[in-house]
Design a protein around this motif. Structure first.
Motif, PDB file in Angstrom:
ATOM      1  N   GLN A   7       0.870  -1.173   0.000  1.00 40.80           N
ATOM      2  CA  GLN A   7       0.000   0.000   0.000  1.00 40.80           C
ATOM      3  C   GLN A   7       0.911   1.227   0.000  1.00 40.80           C
ATOM      4  N   TYR A   8       0.654   2.156  -0.906  1.00 42.34           N
ATOM      5  CA  TYR A   8       1.506   3.327  -1.090  1.00 42.34           C
ATOM      6  C   TYR A   8       0.843   4.579  -0.518  1.00 42.34           C
ATOM      7  N   HIS A   9       1.651   5.429   0.109  1.00 41.31           N
ATOM      8  CA  HIS A   9       1.172   6.677   0.695  1.00 41.31           C
ATOM      9  C   HIS A   9       2.107   7.805   0.264  1.00 41.31           C
ATOM     10  N   LEU A  10       1.529   8.961  -0.007  1.00 41.06           N
ATOM     11  CA  LEU A  10       2.301  10.157  -0.344  1.00 41.06           C
ATOM     12  C   LEU A  10       1.801  11.298   0.528  1.00 41.06           C
ATOM     13  N   GLU A  11       2.729  11.953   1.232  1.00 36.98           N
ATOM     14  CA  GLU A  11       2.380  13.113   2.049  1.00 36.98           C
ATOM     15  C   GLU A  11       3.257  14.283   1.613  1.00 36.98           C
ATOM     16  N   SER A  61      13.234  18.017  -0.087  1.00 38.33           N
ATOM     17  CA  SER A  61      13.719  16.699   0.348  1.00 38.33           C
ATOM     18  C   SER A  61      12.610  15.664   0.214  1.00 38.33           C
ATOM     19  N   VAL A  62      13.035  14.415   0.125  1.00 38.54           N
ATOM     20  CA  VAL A  62      12.111  13.286   0.013  1.00 38.54           C
ATOM     21  C   VAL A  62      12.588  12.209   0.991  1.00 38.54           C
ATOM     22  N   GLU A  63      11.664  11.707   1.817  1.00 40.70           N
ATOM     23  CA  GLU A  63      11.993  10.650   2.781  1.00 40.70           C
ATOM     24  C   GLU A  63      11.054   9.473   2.540  1.00 40.70           C
ATOM     25  N   HIS A  64      11.600   8.264   2.606  1.00 36.93           N
ATOM     26  CA  HIS A  64      10.810   7.045   2.429  1.00 36.93           C
ATOM     27  C   HIS A  64      10.729   6.303   3.752  1.00 36.93           C
ATOM     28  N   LEU A  65       9.568   5.765   4.038  1.00 32.96           N
ATOM     29  CA  LEU A  65       9.357   4.930   5.214  1.00 32.96           C
ATOM     30  C   LEU A  65       8.688   3.647   4.733  1.00 32.96           C
ATOM     31  N   ILE A  66       9.301   2.504   5.046  1.00 36.02           N
ATOM     32  CA  ILE A  66       8.766   1.217   4.601  1.00 36.02           C
ATOM     33  C   ILE A  66       8.600   0.334   5.836  1.00 36.02           C
ATOM     34  N   TRP A  67       7.425  -0.309   5.963  1.00 31.93           N
ATOM     35  CA  TRP A  67       7.176  -1.140   7.130  1.00 31.93           C
ATOM     36  C   TRP A  67       6.275  -2.314   6.782  1.00 31.93           C
ATOM     37  N   ASP A  68       6.358  -3.361   7.580  1.00 35.31           N
ATOM     38  CA  ASP A  68       5.518  -4.553   7.463  1.00 35.31           C
ATOM     39  C   ASP A  68       4.298  -4.351   8.353  1.00 35.31           C
ATOM     40  N   VAL A  69       3.116  -4.507   7.796  1.00 36.54           N
ATOM     41  CA  VAL A  69       1.874  -4.318   8.549  1.00 36.54           C
ATOM     42  C   VAL A  69       1.334  -5.690   8.957  1.00 36.54           C
ATOM     43  N   SER A  70       1.767  -6.149  10.114  1.00 38.69           N
ATOM     44  CA  SER A  70       1.287  -7.408  10.716  1.00 38.69           C
ATOM     45  C   SER A  70       1.317  -8.599   9.761  1.00 38.69           C
ATOM     46  N   ILE A  74       2.710  -4.611   3.001  1.00 44.31           N
ATOM     47  CA  ILE A  74       3.823  -3.697   3.223  1.00 44.31           C
ATOM     48  C   ILE A  74       3.295  -2.273   3.033  1.00 44.31           C
ATOM     49  N   GLY A  75       3.716  -1.367   3.893  1.00 42.03           N
ATOM     50  CA  GLY A  75       3.391   0.048   3.733  1.00 42.03           C
ATOM     51  C   GLY A  75       4.614   0.779   3.206  1.00 42.03           C
ATOM     52  N   HIS A  76       4.419   1.641   2.239  1.00 38.41           N
ATOM     53  CA  HIS A  76       5.504   2.481   1.706  1.00 38.41           C
ATOM     54  C   HIS A  76       4.996   3.921   1.673  1.00 38.41           C
ATOM     55  N   LYS A  77       5.560   4.757   2.563  1.00 44.22           N
ATOM     56  CA  LYS A  77       5.156   6.161   2.635  1.00 44.22           C
ATOM     57  C   LYS A  77       6.290   7.031   2.106  1.00 44.22           C
ATOM     58  N   ILE A  78       5.934   7.962   1.230  1.00 42.90           N
ATOM     59  CA  ILE A  78       6.877   8.957   0.725  1.00 42.90           C
ATOM     60  C   ILE A  78       6.467  10.294   1.338  1.00 42.90           C
ATOM     61  N   MET A  79       7.398  10.920   2.061  1.00 47.19           N
ATOM     62  CA  MET A  79       7.136  12.212   2.687  1.00 47.19           C
ATOM     63  C   MET A  79       7.960  13.259   1.947  1.00 47.19           C
ATOM     64  N   VAL A  80       7.258  14.170   1.284  1.00 43.11           N
ATOM     65  CA  VAL A  80       7.887  15.198   0.455  1.00 43.11           C
ATOM     66  C   VAL A  80       7.825  16.529   1.192  1.00 43.11           C
ATOM     67  N   ARG A  81       8.950  17.191   1.300  1.00 44.51           N
ATOM     68  CA  ARG A  81       8.992  18.539   1.882  1.00 44.51           C
ATOM     69  C   ARG A  81       9.267  19.519   0.751  1.00 44.51           C
ATOM     70  N   ALA A  82       8.543  20.652   0.782  1.00 42.23           N
ATOM     71  CA  ALA A  82       8.656  21.623  -0.303  1.00 42.23           C
ATOM     72  C   ALA A  82       8.559  23.037   0.251  1.00 42.23           C
ATOM     73  N   LYS A  83       9.094  24.000  -0.485  1.00 37.82           N
ATOM     74  CA  LYS A  83       9.025  25.404  -0.080  1.00 37.82           C
ATOM     75  C   LYS A  83       8.597  26.258  -1.269  1.00 37.82           C
ATOM     76  N   LEU A  84       8.061  27.426  -0.962  1.00 37.88           N
ATOM     77  CA  LEU A  84       7.706  28.368  -2.023  1.00 37.88           C
ATOM     78  C   LEU A  84       8.971  28.808  -2.747  1.00 37.88           C
ATOM     79  N   ALA A  85       8.889  28.844  -4.069  1.00 41.84           N
ATOM     80  CA  ALA A  85      10.049  29.246  -4.861  1.00 41.84           C
ATOM     81  C   ALA A  85       9.577  29.794  -6.203  1.00 41.84           C
ATOM     82  N   LYS A  86      10.454  30.496  -6.874  1.00 39.42           N
ATOM     83  CA  LYS A  86      10.190  30.991  -8.224  1.00 39.42           C
ATOM     84  C   LYS A  86      10.262  29.809  -9.186  1.00 39.42           C
ATOM     85  N   VAL A  87       9.298  29.756 -10.092  1.00 35.19           N
ATOM     86  CA  VAL A  87       9.253  28.677 -11.099  1.00 35.19           C
ATOM     87  C   VAL A  87      10.180  29.021 -12.244  1.00 35.19           C
TER      88      VAL A  87
END
Length: 87
Positions: A7-11, A61-70, A74-87
């Motif tokens: 199961q995939y998660h994106l935050e 930055s991008v962080e991955h968290l992977i875990w076994d759910v009982s 398998i859980g795979h979470k991607i945590m994305v950090r972002a800031k305001l910037a000029k395109v």
């Protein structure tokens, strides 16, 4: 070896915040995201900040968290950090 479904998660977080701006879950992987990518804030419901035409959320930055759910999947979470910037 038992192959478990994933199961995939994106935050998405604004840099410095501990509360996600948006969260998504899926049964298939998300497209690759890397530092330097830009996120279209139009897909973030309720974000509420007005951006100038030349501004966007730039991934810092991008962080991955992977875990076994009982042993059921398998859980795979991607945590994305972002800031305001000029395109």
């Amino acid at each position: 070896m038992n192959i478990l479904p994933i199961q995939y998660h994106l935050e998405i977080y604004e840099s410095g915040s501990t509360d996600p701006l948006a969260s998504f879950s899926a049964s298939t992987p998300f497209q690759s995201i890397a530092a330097g990518d830009f996120i279209n804030v139009g897909v973030i419901p309720g974000w509420g900040k007005k951006l100038k035409a030349d501004e966007g959320l730039k991934v810092t930055s991008v962080e991955h968290l992977i875990w076994d759910v009982s042993g059921t999947h398998i859980g795979h979470k991607i945590m994305v950090r972002a800031k305001l910037a000029k395109v």
